[in-house]
Design an enzyme around this catalytic site. Sequence first.
Site, PDB file in Angstrom:
ATOM      1  N   GLU A 198       0.815  -1.222   0.000  1.00  0.00           N
ATOM      2  CA  GLU A 198       0.000   0.000   0.000  1.00  0.00           C
ATOM      3  C   GLU A 198       0.850   1.274   0.000  1.00  0.00           C
ATOM      4  OE1 GLU A 198      -2.902  -0.179   3.132  1.00  0.00           O
ATOM      5  OE2 GLU A 198      -4.005  -1.801   2.190  1.00  0.00           O
ATOM      6  N   TYR A 249     -12.023  -3.954   1.108  1.00  0.00           N
ATOM      7  CA  TYR A 249     -12.737  -4.261   2.353  1.00  0.00           C
ATOM      8  C   TYR A 249     -14.136  -3.649   2.285  1.00  0.00           C
ATOM      9  CZ  TYR A 249      -8.155  -5.462   4.346  1.00  0.00           C
ATOM     10  OH  TYR A 249      -6.927  -6.026   4.604  1.00  0.00           O
ATOM     11  N   GLU A 302      -5.459  -8.593  -0.201  1.00  0.00           N
ATOM     12  CA  GLU A 302      -6.186  -8.248   1.024  1.00  0.00           C
ATOM     13  C   GLU A 302      -7.657  -8.086   0.656  1.00  0.00           C
ATOM     14  OE1 GLU A 302      -4.863  -5.178   3.701  1.00  0.00           O
ATOM     15  OE2 GLU A 302      -2.746  -5.533   3.212  1.00  0.00           O
ATOM     16  N   GLN A 329      -7.677 -11.118   7.857  1.00  0.00           N
ATOM     17  CA  GLN A 329      -6.529 -11.997   8.005  1.00  0.00           C
ATOM     18  C   GLN A 329      -6.981 -13.391   8.432  1.00  0.00           C
ATOM     19  OE1 GLN A 329      -3.194 -10.263  10.060  1.00  0.00           O
ATOM     20  NE2 GLN A 329      -3.494  -8.289   9.091  1.00  0.00           N
TER      21      GLN A 329
END
Length: 503
Positions: A174, A245, A293, A349
């Site tokens: 990132e 997300y 992610e 995670q």
Amino acid sequence: MTIRSNMLIDKHYAVSAVDPRIYGSFIEHLGRAVYGGIYEPGHPTAEADGFRRDALEAIKALKVPIVRYPGGNFVSGYNWEDGVGPKSERKRKLELAWWTTETNEVGTNDFAEWAKLAGTEVMMAVNLGTRGVDDARNFVEYCNHPSGSYWSDLRISHGYRKPHRFKTWCLGNEMDGPWQIGAKTAVEYGRLANEAAKVMRWVDPSIELVACGSSSRGISTFAEWEATVLDLAYEQVDYLSLHAYYNNNEGDTGNFLASSLDLDQFIASVTSICDYVQAKKRSKKKIMLSLDEWNVWHTIGSSRASERWQVAPPEFEDVYTFEDALAVGCYLITMLKHSDRVKMACLAQLINTIAPIMTETGGSLWLQTTYYPFLHASNFGRGTVLQSIVDSPKYDTKDFTDVPYLESVSVFDEEQGVLTIFAVNRHLEEPMELNVDVRSFEEVRLIEHIVLESDDLKAVNTKTEPNRVAPRSGGQSKVDKGRVHSVLSRASWNVIRLETTRI
């Protein structure tokens, strides 16, 4: 009232073979993911090396093929040398990404040993925040070179004669984000990633490399970042990363369950950018995607630990609801639909920190609701994704229009002769009658219909009620003359497995 959907599956029309690494995960030095998660010396189930056996068993059941390590934001300030050698000599450091104290009890070699126990490979990351080209080449030499050089011989002196041979390496994390230690512009990062990748490959030509894409689709530099980074590093990298997300913090379940449409568009957009740069460069090389992610993250906007410099304080320990499990199922289906380009993905995670597995320090372990769709997809979603034609009623939400009530994908394991249909009924009130045409297969027999359902969208699993939300077999499905007739409960995750006869 029952809504109706139809699905046509033809074995002759494939999207792509599924790369098993799409079912990867992520363990960062964040919260209790490492300390108190996978590693807890003195725990009743701990091995001699301190790794929790109960955690290992829950992870092995998921068949996770690759785990990203050690970060995440953590890696941008991490000196890997602090985590190797005798544990008694390792330095305690202030960890600035999460404002904690890092003991370095677990480092590169320790994690490599854990990965062997867990039956997984390691997706290693290099620090391109505070460090750069020299550190990157040295780290690859330490991990992957057999012997006869300073760094490889140092590894041997630490008790690891055989090289780890880590194949997949992330070029930072990132780097577009202002929260990142050593954040960079696209030009700064693209140049650095290109030069780091070059020397890493010179040390070990067998490795594959992942460049940082945007940290989210919503960041202002999205698209321009990808195009610039790839323009500068295209021929040196193999994958571009995506991070995504989602949450239902607004309390709108219909909109939340439609968020997989945003993921679908995100993947399609990044694919287009990669192909644009390929065309611009007239390159024969095609960049693949690493969604390294992804998850539901309700506490994403919260700050770091309230008290600085603690050792492994609980952080981001989201408690996942039944509706979160449905959303996770939708994201998994979306990734499978894009299996031609998404070749790796990491559920972020794996344990304790925004994770499907939770542990009590010194005590028990339990599985969150989100564990189950991931378990089913990883165990049954291997083979070839088939191009399905779906006819489903639709609905509109605040952020999305024409959202199909049926979210589904089919995966054919030709070697086993098994066709698996993953399906989510997004309707919050009504069951769905699903009719699937599978006549391209000579004969089909129902193996099982697994269902994850609950009367309460907000139901959760806890230490005291670990099985409140759990899958059951015996869903309503039958096969008749090449057609599957199923009833999907309202708001449910379904896995329909069919045995086929080869023609």
